[in-house]
Design an enzyme around this catalytic site. Structure first.
Site, PDB file in Angstrom:
ATOM      1  N   GLY A 142       0.774  -1.236   0.000  1.00 21.31           N
ATOM      2  CA  GLY A 142       0.000   0.000   0.000  1.00 21.31           C
ATOM      3  C   GLY A 142       0.802   1.282   0.000  1.00 21.31           C
ATOM      4  N   ARG A 183     -14.851 -17.942  -9.433  1.00 19.55           N
ATOM      5  CA  ARG A 183     -14.477 -16.596  -9.843  1.00 19.55           C
ATOM      6  C   ARG A 183     -15.715 -15.720 -10.055  1.00 19.55           C
ATOM      7  NH1 ARG A 183     -10.405 -13.050  -9.665  1.00 19.55           N
ATOM      8  NH2 ARG A 183      -9.043 -14.862  -9.623  1.00 19.55           N
ATOM      9  N   LEU A 208      -9.698  -7.592 -13.039  1.00 17.15           N
ATOM     10  CA  LEU A 208     -11.010  -7.005 -12.730  1.00 17.15           C
ATOM     11  C   LEU A 208     -12.122  -7.753 -13.469  1.00 17.15           C
ATOM     12  CD1 LEU A 208     -10.483  -3.132 -12.860  1.00 17.15           C
ATOM     13  CD2 LEU A 208     -10.449  -4.658 -10.871  1.00 17.15           C
ATOM     14  N   HIS A 215       1.448   1.509 -13.204  1.00 18.98           N
ATOM     15  CA  HIS A 215       2.295   0.380 -13.621  1.00 18.98           C
ATOM     16  C   HIS A 215       3.753   0.803 -13.459  1.00 18.98           C
ATOM     17  CE1 HIS A 215       3.472  -3.300 -15.602  1.00 18.98           C
ATOM     18  NE2 HIS A 215       4.279  -2.598 -16.369  1.00 18.98           N
ATOM     19  N   ASP A 261      -8.596  -0.609 -19.440  1.00 19.28           N
ATOM     20  CA  ASP A 261      -9.618  -1.135 -20.359  1.00 19.28           C
ATOM     21  C   ASP A 261      -9.600  -2.652 -20.211  1.00 19.28           C
ATOM     22  OD1 ASP A 261      -7.595  -0.683 -23.396  1.00 19.28           O
ATOM     23  OD2 ASP A 261      -7.412  -2.068 -21.693  1.00 19.28           O
ATOM     24  N   GLY A 315      -7.996  -4.855 -21.604  1.00 17.46           N
ATOM     25  CA  GLY A 315      -6.688  -5.523 -21.764  1.00 17.46           C
ATOM     26  C   GLY A 315      -5.869  -5.427 -20.486  1.00 17.46           C
ATOM     27  N   ASP A 344      -2.800  -3.547 -18.973  1.00 22.03           N
ATOM     28  CA  ASP A 344      -1.882  -2.398 -19.147  1.00 22.03           C
ATOM     29  C   ASP A 344      -1.984  -1.799 -20.559  1.00 22.03           C
ATOM     30  OD1 ASP A 344       0.575  -4.346 -17.362  1.00 22.03           O
ATOM     31  OD2 ASP A 344      -0.963  -2.999 -16.577  1.00 22.03           O
TER      32      ASP A 344
HETATM   33  C1  GRF Z   1       4.677  -2.042  -6.692  1.00 21.63           C
HETATM   34  O1  GRF Z   1       5.592  -2.837  -7.434  1.00 21.63           O
HETATM   35  C2  GRF Z   1       4.032  -1.058  -7.598  1.00 21.63           C
HETATM   36  O2  GRF Z   1       4.919  -0.672  -8.602  1.00 21.63           O
HETATM   37  C3  GRF Z   1       2.923  -1.826  -8.200  1.00 21.63           C
HETATM   38  O3  GRF Z   1       2.458  -2.685  -7.181  1.00 21.63           O
HETATM   39  C4  GRF Z   1       3.535  -2.937  -6.257  1.00 21.63           C
HETATM   40  C5  GRF Z   1       3.141  -2.698  -4.832  1.00 21.63           C
HETATM   41  O4  GRF Z   1       2.696  -1.401  -4.695  1.00 21.63           O
HETATM   42  N1  GRF Z   1       1.917  -0.928  -8.702  1.00 21.63           N
HETATM   43  P1  GRF Z   1       2.104  -0.862  -3.265  1.00 21.63           P
HETATM   44  O5  GRF Z   1       3.289  -0.641  -2.356  1.00 21.63           O
HETATM   45  O6  GRF Z   1       1.191  -1.928  -2.710  1.00 21.63           O
HETATM   46  O7  GRF Z   1       1.411   0.405  -3.601  1.00 21.63           O
END
Ligand code: GRF
Length: 197
Positions: free
Chosen positions: A12, A66, A94, A110, A147, A149, A151
């Site tokens: 987080g 799921r 999602l 990302h 979207d 896909g 990333d």
């Molecule tokens: C990190 O590698 C971040 O780049 C990716 O998720 C991982 C954990 O992020 N988005 P966080 O510390 O839980 O925000």
């Protein structure tokens, strides 16, 4: 006031950066109304609770399949009535219905410069391992709309970070988080909250 629901899976730190930016007035007109994690033990939930933010775990382990997890997860998002959903280190695919329902209102951070080192299997440390293996001199982070896909949605912001000789994946990940992720994610939310996008 932009109502934001943040979805998390792990530590987080991106959530923390967003909460801190709101507290510091760098992100305005924004309220995080709910934090949801697929992982009951995610420290991100603890970070939210410390700030008095509603923090909920919806774990696939608690659902037979799921489909039922997807329904429960979407219900939990809907109940927060968000204007924007932020995926911050969220590692679950999602529900397609959620992508449709929140089209143009879901963003993701990302840890690479899309279209490099992204797509299926590129998450967390794996992204930085791939960047180091390829020998790139510059990497960074990307905030993009989500979207159907992986990333692949429209790019909102990117920030470059230097790769240093001797970098381990962990060192590079840390630098990308500190110098890029924690900067552009709050910036993107602020732009959306204030109609600057
Ligand atoms: C990190 O590698 C971040 O780049 C990716 O998720 C991982 C954990 O992020 N988005 P966080 O510390 O839980 O925000």
């Amino acid at each position: 006031m932009l109502r934001v629901c943040v979805c998390v899976s792990g530590g987080g730190t991106n959530l923390q950066a967003l909460m801190d930016a709101i507290d510091a007035g760098q992100v305005t007109n924004t309220q995080i109304v709910r934090v949801i994690s697929n992982n009951k033990g995610a420290y991100a939930l603890e970070r939210a609770r410390k700030k008095g933010i509603d923090a909920v775990a919806v774990s696939p382990k608690d659902y037979g399949d799921r489909e039922t997890f997807n329904e429960a997860f979407l219900e939990c998002v809907d109940a927060a009535e968000p204007d924007l959903v932020v995926l911050a280190g969220f590692l679950v695919v999602l529900p397609p219905e959620m992508i449709r329902k929140y089209e143009g209102r879901i963003i993701n951070i990302h840890p690479a410069l899309i279209p490099s080192f992204c797509g299926k299997g590129f998450y967390g440390l794996k992204v930085h391992e791939a960047a180091l293996a390829r020998g790139v001199k510059i990497t960074g982070a990307t905030v993009h709309f989500v979207d159907e896909g992986t990333d692949t949605g429209p790019i909102i912001l990117q920030k470059a970070v230097e790769v240093l000789s001797g970098d381990t994946p962990e060192a590079l990940q840390r630098r990308v988080m500190e110098q890029a992720e924690w900067v552009i994610l709050p910036q993107a939310v602020n732009m959306i909250a204030n109609g600057l996008l």
